[in-house]
Design an enzyme around this catalytic site. Structure first.
Site, PDB file in Angstrom:
ATOM      1  CB  SER A   1       7.557  -1.646   8.439  1.00 21.04           C
ATOM      2  OG  SER A   1       7.198  -1.053   9.669  1.00 21.04           O
TER       3      SER A   1
ATOM      4  CE1 TYR B   1       7.141   2.910   5.253  1.00 22.17           C
ATOM      5  CE2 TYR B   1       6.333   1.790   7.217  1.00 22.17           C
ATOM      6  CZ  TYR B   1       7.359   2.087   6.342  1.00 22.17           C
ATOM      7  OH  TYR B   1       8.599   1.568   6.551  1.00 22.17           O
TER       8      TYR B   1
END
Length: 303
Positions: free
Chosen positions: A186, A199
């Site tokens: 990401s 995350y």
């Protein structure tokens, strides 16, 4: 003299890299075929994992779907079977003597496994089942991820310590000198924001792991193994409800549509592209973030 010669060699390599990159903009590389290849996708029960499964199914790959949720994983498998069914029609091709012969219909093959990638023993046990049931893995899509929307001190340890599946399949890939490892990371593995510390930590780790492994494979001269790092911006899959983007950035970078993200990623995977960031402005945001971090340190030190 040796240093000067090495300097010019480096310059030539950089220039050549620019030339080859420019050529790819003009002449798009041909996508490779993955028909009949075994593709393992983690986190296949929803979001990007489900979309990746559908895209690989359209390209006639053999799908091995992993997810912690059995029901959602089976739902994805049913979607894949429907795609296989649409492809399950006889096609014709030119025969050896100028006639036309019928090619046998494509046989649908999709396998589902319940696996918690946060538990090492579960990963290895499931990987062994895949090898027994399906065979050697050609493509590995490391997609599983978790966003809790909590601050770091509020996150359970199991949400931060995510086990990679690469190690379970890499030895056979190295032995055969064949395979493709895809890490779906990401942009939050390049720069972070508040509320998704778990995350961000997992994706920073995933990117570091991927880059280190890429160098290791290159050093071992295993040219048959490809690596692709996927770094999309926030994707509108419902995972980021607890995430708050900086106000000055949000108008210019709305969440990406998952379908667009996967289409771009598939293009990179099928052309053996080492890395894909979506959108490209992510590179600039990352540079600005690093510059600001340096300025903050200077301010605290009274510089």
């Amino acid at each position: 003299m040796i240093l000067i010669a090495e300097f010019f060699v480096v310059i030539l390599k950089v220039l050549w890299a620019f030339v080859t990159a420019g050529c790819k903009w003009v002449v798009r590389p041909k996508e490779k075929s993955v028909a009949g290849q075994v593709c393992v996708i983690t986190g296949a029960g929803s979001g990007l994992g489900r979309l990746f499964a559908k895209e690989f199914a359209r390209r006639r790959a053999i799908l091995v779907l992993w997810d912690i949720n059995s029901q959602s994983n089976e739902e994805t498998a049913e979607m894949v079977r429907q795609i296989y069914h649409e492809l399950d029609t006889p096609i014709t091709k030119d025969g050896p003597v100028g006639g036309v012969e019928e090619v046998p219909p494509f046989q649908p093959q999709v396998y589902t496994y319940v696996c918690d990638v946060g538990k090492r023993e579960h990963v290895y046990a499931t990987a062994d089942k895949v090898r027994r049931d399906v065979g050697n893995v050609d493509i590995l899509i490391n997609n599983a991820g978790v966003v809790s929307g909590h601050h770091l001190l509020e996150c359970p340890d199991e949400l931060i310590e995510r086990t990679m599946t690469t190690k379970a399949f890499l030895p056979k890939m190295l032995e055969l000198n064949h395979g493709h490892i895809v890490t779906v990371a990401s942009s939050l593995g390049l720069f972070s924001t508040a509320g998704v510390e778990d995350y961000c930590a997992s994706k920073f780790g995933a990117i570091g792991f991927h880059e280190s492994l890429s160098h290791e494979i290159k050093a071992s001269e295993k040219e048959g193994i490809n690596m692709t790092l996927v770094c999309p911006y926030l994707v509108d899959t419902g995972m980021f409800k607890g995430c708050r983007i900086r106000k000055e950035i949000e108008p210019f970078l709305p969440p990406l549509k998952p379908e667009f993200c996967v289409k771009q990623s598939m293009r990179a995977i099928l052309t053996d592209q080492p890395m894909i960031c979506t959108p490209r402005i992510v590179y600039m945001v990352n540079f600005m973030k690093r510059k600001e971090a340096m300025n903050n340190n200077e301010a605290k030190n009274g510089i």
